[in-house]
Scaffold this motif. Structure first.
Motif, mmCIF file in Angstrom:
data_model
loop_
_atom_site.group_PDB
_atom_site.id
_atom_site.type_symbol
_atom_site.label_atom_id
_atom_site.label_comp_id
_atom_site.label_asym_id
_atom_site.label_seq_id
_atom_site.Cartn_x
_atom_site.Cartn_y
_atom_site.Cartn_z
ATOM 1 N N ASP A 132 11.298 8.542 4.444
ATOM 2 C CA ASP A 132 11.243 9.723 3.581
ATOM 3 C C ASP A 132 10.216 9.584 2.465
ATOM 4 O O ASP A 132 10.084 10.467 1.614
ATOM 5 N N GLY A 133 9.468 8.470 2.451
ATOM 6 C CA GLY A 133 8.432 8.259 1.451
ATOM 7 C C GLY A 133 8.906 7.622 0.171
ATOM 8 O O GLY A 133 8.089 7.313 -0.705
ATOM 9 N N HIS A 134 10.220 7.398 0.011
ATOM 10 C CA HIS A 134 10.720 6.757 -1.190
ATOM 11 C C HIS A 134 10.419 5.258 -1.181
ATOM 12 O O HIS A 134 10.279 4.639 -0.131
ATOM 13 N N LEU A 135 10.340 4.698 -2.370
ATOM 14 C CA LEU A 135 10.035 3.288 -2.554
ATOM 15 C C LEU A 135 11.333 2.521 -2.759
ATOM 16 O O LEU A 135 12.117 2.850 -3.656
ATOM 17 N N PHE A 136 11.559 1.513 -1.931
ATOM 18 C CA PHE A 136 12.704 0.622 -2.072
ATOM 19 C C PHE A 136 12.208 -0.697 -2.660
ATOM 20 O O PHE A 136 11.180 -1.229 -2.233
ATOM 21 N N ILE B 16 19.327 -3.600 -4.617
ATOM 22 C CA ILE B 16 18.201 -2.941 -3.962
ATOM 23 C C ILE B 16 18.163 -1.527 -4.506
ATOM 24 O O ILE B 16 19.192 -0.833 -4.551
ATOM 25 N N LEU B 17 16.990 -1.108 -4.958
ATOM 26 C CA LEU B 17 16.807 0.147 -5.670
ATOM 27 C C LEU B 17 16.030 1.133 -4.799
ATOM 28 O O LEU B 17 15.186 0.729 -3.986
ATOM 29 N N ARG B 18 16.294 2.407 -5.004
ATOM 30 C CA ARG B 18 15.557 3.470 -4.303
ATOM 31 C C ARG B 18 14.927 4.370 -5.363
ATOM 32 O O ARG B 18 15.626 4.999 -6.165
ATOM 33 N N LEU B 19 13.595 4.402 -5.342
ATOM 34 C CA LEU B 19 12.826 5.058 -6.392
ATOM 35 C C LEU B 19 11.876 6.095 -5.798
ATOM 36 O O LEU B 19 11.502 6.030 -4.621
ATOM 37 N N ASN B 20 11.477 7.036 -6.637
ATOM 38 C CA ASN B 20 10.326 7.855 -6.314
ATOM 39 C C ASN B 20 9.071 6.999 -6.438
ATOM 40 O O ASN B 20 9.086 5.926 -7.061
ATOM 41 N N LEU C 19 0.840 -1.197 0.000
ATOM 42 C CA LEU C 19 0.000 0.000 0.000
ATOM 43 C C LEU C 19 0.875 1.246 0.000
ATOM 44 O O LEU C 19 1.886 1.307 0.709
ATOM 45 N N ALA C 20 0.493 2.246 -0.773
ATOM 46 C CA ALA C 20 1.201 3.521 -0.759
ATOM 47 C C ALA C 20 1.145 4.123 0.642
ATOM 48 O O ALA C 20 0.191 3.886 1.388
ATOM 49 N N PRO C 21 2.151 4.907 1.016
ATOM 50 C CA PRO C 21 2.121 5.540 2.346
ATOM 51 C C PRO C 21 0.865 6.373 2.580
ATOM 52 O O PRO C 21 0.399 6.488 3.713
ATOM 53 N N ASP C 22 0.307 6.957 1.504
ATOM 54 C CA ASP C 22 -0.914 7.763 1.631
ATOM 55 C C ASP C 22 -2.147 6.982 1.181
ATOM 56 O O ASP C 22 -3.135 7.570 0.724
ATOM 57 N N GLY D 50 8.173 5.566 -9.794
ATOM 58 C CA GLY D 50 9.071 4.613 -10.427
ATOM 59 C C GLY D 50 10.344 5.206 -10.985
ATOM 60 O O GLY D 50 11.217 4.464 -11.444
ATOM 61 N N THR D 51 10.501 6.511 -10.962
ATOM 62 C CA THR D 51 11.725 7.149 -11.445
ATOM 63 C C THR D 51 12.802 7.092 -10.369
ATOM 64 O O THR D 51 12.499 6.952 -9.174
ATOM 65 N N PRO D 52 14.095 7.202 -10.743
ATOM 66 C CA PRO D 52 15.160 7.168 -9.740
ATOM 67 C C PRO D 52 15.028 8.317 -8.752
ATOM 68 O O PRO D 52 14.753 9.464 -9.122
ATOM 69 N N ALA D 53 15.213 8.005 -7.466
ATOM 70 C CA ALA D 53 15.184 9.046 -6.440
ATOM 71 C C ALA D 53 16.481 9.838 -6.471
ATOM 72 O O ALA D 53 17.553 9.299 -6.767
ATOM 73 N N SER D 54 16.410 11.104 -6.170
ATOM 74 C CA SER D 54 17.617 11.928 -6.101
ATOM 75 C C SER D 54 18.424 11.558 -4.860
ATOM 76 O O SER D 54 17.876 11.106 -3.858
#
Length: 356
Positions: free
Chosen positions: A151-155, A177-181, A87-90, A184-188
């Motif tokens: 921080d709300g990012h998707l791992f 292991i990836l960290r995304l917005n 589930l999304a955080p929101d 689905g785009t790469p997180a800064s």
């Protein structure tokens, strides 16, 4: 309702030094599913459960089931199909649900997508793919687990698909292991400029992924032949696969241990014989106060629910409850009740109830 009594052999010494629990608990069956893979508890009650063949199923708290339309087509073969659900955080306001799956020929690619859940219409509306592994292919476990950071990012965990070398190739999203917005785009702020979505590398098939209350990320993965691992995930670290492992190749060929290569981050726990760890949660509930602050893991080969105590830089298995079935996933609801999901055909979703 039929309640199943779980018994253990008190005092039995386990390979990691823990002993089985002295107090049994009981299991209340809720529903039966076909080859389920993952589950998540809904805030309003009930569960979303993925079935490997490509079905997303809503299970009410009392066991009624309904299939949710709109899940993606999958490649249901071997170790791949429809995988995690999160589930999304929101979610309470957005209704957004995330799924992972494998689709395509030649082993297919791990994919991540999202849509909006409408339980009244039994539908996942507007579902679309937002990320896929590149390059594609392989024949083994895709990892495919989702966790949302403080921080709300998707791992997202991405397995090496039994290819080995991609785990050390920074240009290959397998074995990472990836960290995304959330789109689905790469997180800064990720550590590798040449691979903007990668958080850590050197993983085999990271199949448990969860944050604790301090914001630390934990992952576990199955070893090749022995050497299952529990890892504390730290930005930019290389965990060594396939160059090091606490297991050995399926052929029996030795693999150098982590201690031989200090540049690689070693696991905090390694299991030989294996437990084949599956779904994992960090438990904070009230129903089992003595479990608070622990990781709860499902065990496939061990057919068990495993409790691991974690500290600042250490972890140890403290309990292992044998359930006589392969355990595919673990979940907790808002009230802190714990649930386990069996593996295979006619697999049961079971509520864990403290014994009298």
């Amino acid at each position: 309702m039929i309640r199943i009594l779980v018994t253990t052999m008190a005092g039995l010494l386990l390979s990691c030094g823990a002993t089985t629990a002295q107090s049994p608990f009981e299991l209340d069956p809720i529903a039966t599913l076909d080859r389920p893979w993952a589950m998540t508890a809904l805030p309003q009650g009930g569960f979303l459960v993925t079935e490997k063949a490509g079905r997303l199923v809503y299970v009410s708290a009392t066991g009624e089931k309904q299939t949710i339309a709109g899940a993606p087509a999958v490649n249901d073969s071997g170790q791949v199909g429809l995988h995690d659900v999160a589930l999304a955080p929101d979610f309470a306001s957005s209704g957004i649900v995330y799924l992972t799956w494998v689709e395509g020929s030649g082993g297919g690619a791990l994919r991540l997508g999202r849509g909006r859940l409408d339980l009244n219409a039994s539908a996942l509306n507007g579902f679309r793919e937002i990320w896929r592994a590149e390059p594609t292919g392989g024949r083994g476990h895709p990892g495919a687990m989702i966790a949302f950071g403080p921080d709300g990012h998707l791992f997202l965990s991405s397995g090496d698909r039994q290819q080995g070398s991609p785990a050390q190739d920074i240009s290959d999203s397998r074995g990472k292991i990836l960290r995304l917005n959330t789109d689905g785009t790469p997180a800064s702020g990720n550590p590798f400029s040449e691979a903007p979505d990668v958080w850590t590398l050197g993983h085999r098939n990271p199949y448990g992924l969860v944050f604790d209350e301090s914001g630390r990320l934990w992952s576990h993965e199955m070893g090749p032949r022995g050497g299952d691992e529990l890892n504390l995930i730290t930005e930019g670290q290389n965990y060594g696969w396939p160059l090091v492992s606490e297991g050995e190749q399926y052929s029996g060929q030795a693999i150098p241990a982590h201690a031989t290569r200090p540049e690689f981050t070693p696991p905090l726990i390694d299991w030989t014989p294996i437990i084949a760890p599956a779904g994992m949660i960090f438990y904070t509930g009230a129903a089992f106060p003595d479990w608070r602050g622990s990781l709860l893991l499902g065990g496939l080969a061990s057919q068990a629910l495993v409790r691991v105590e974690i500290n600042a830089n250490s972890a140890r298995e403290v309990d292992r409850w044998e359930l006589d079935n392969r355990i595919r996933d673990v979940a907790a609801d808002n009230a802190g009740h714990v649930y386990v999901l069996e593996d295979g055909e006619d697999a049961r979703l079971l509520r864990v109830v403290r014994g009298e």
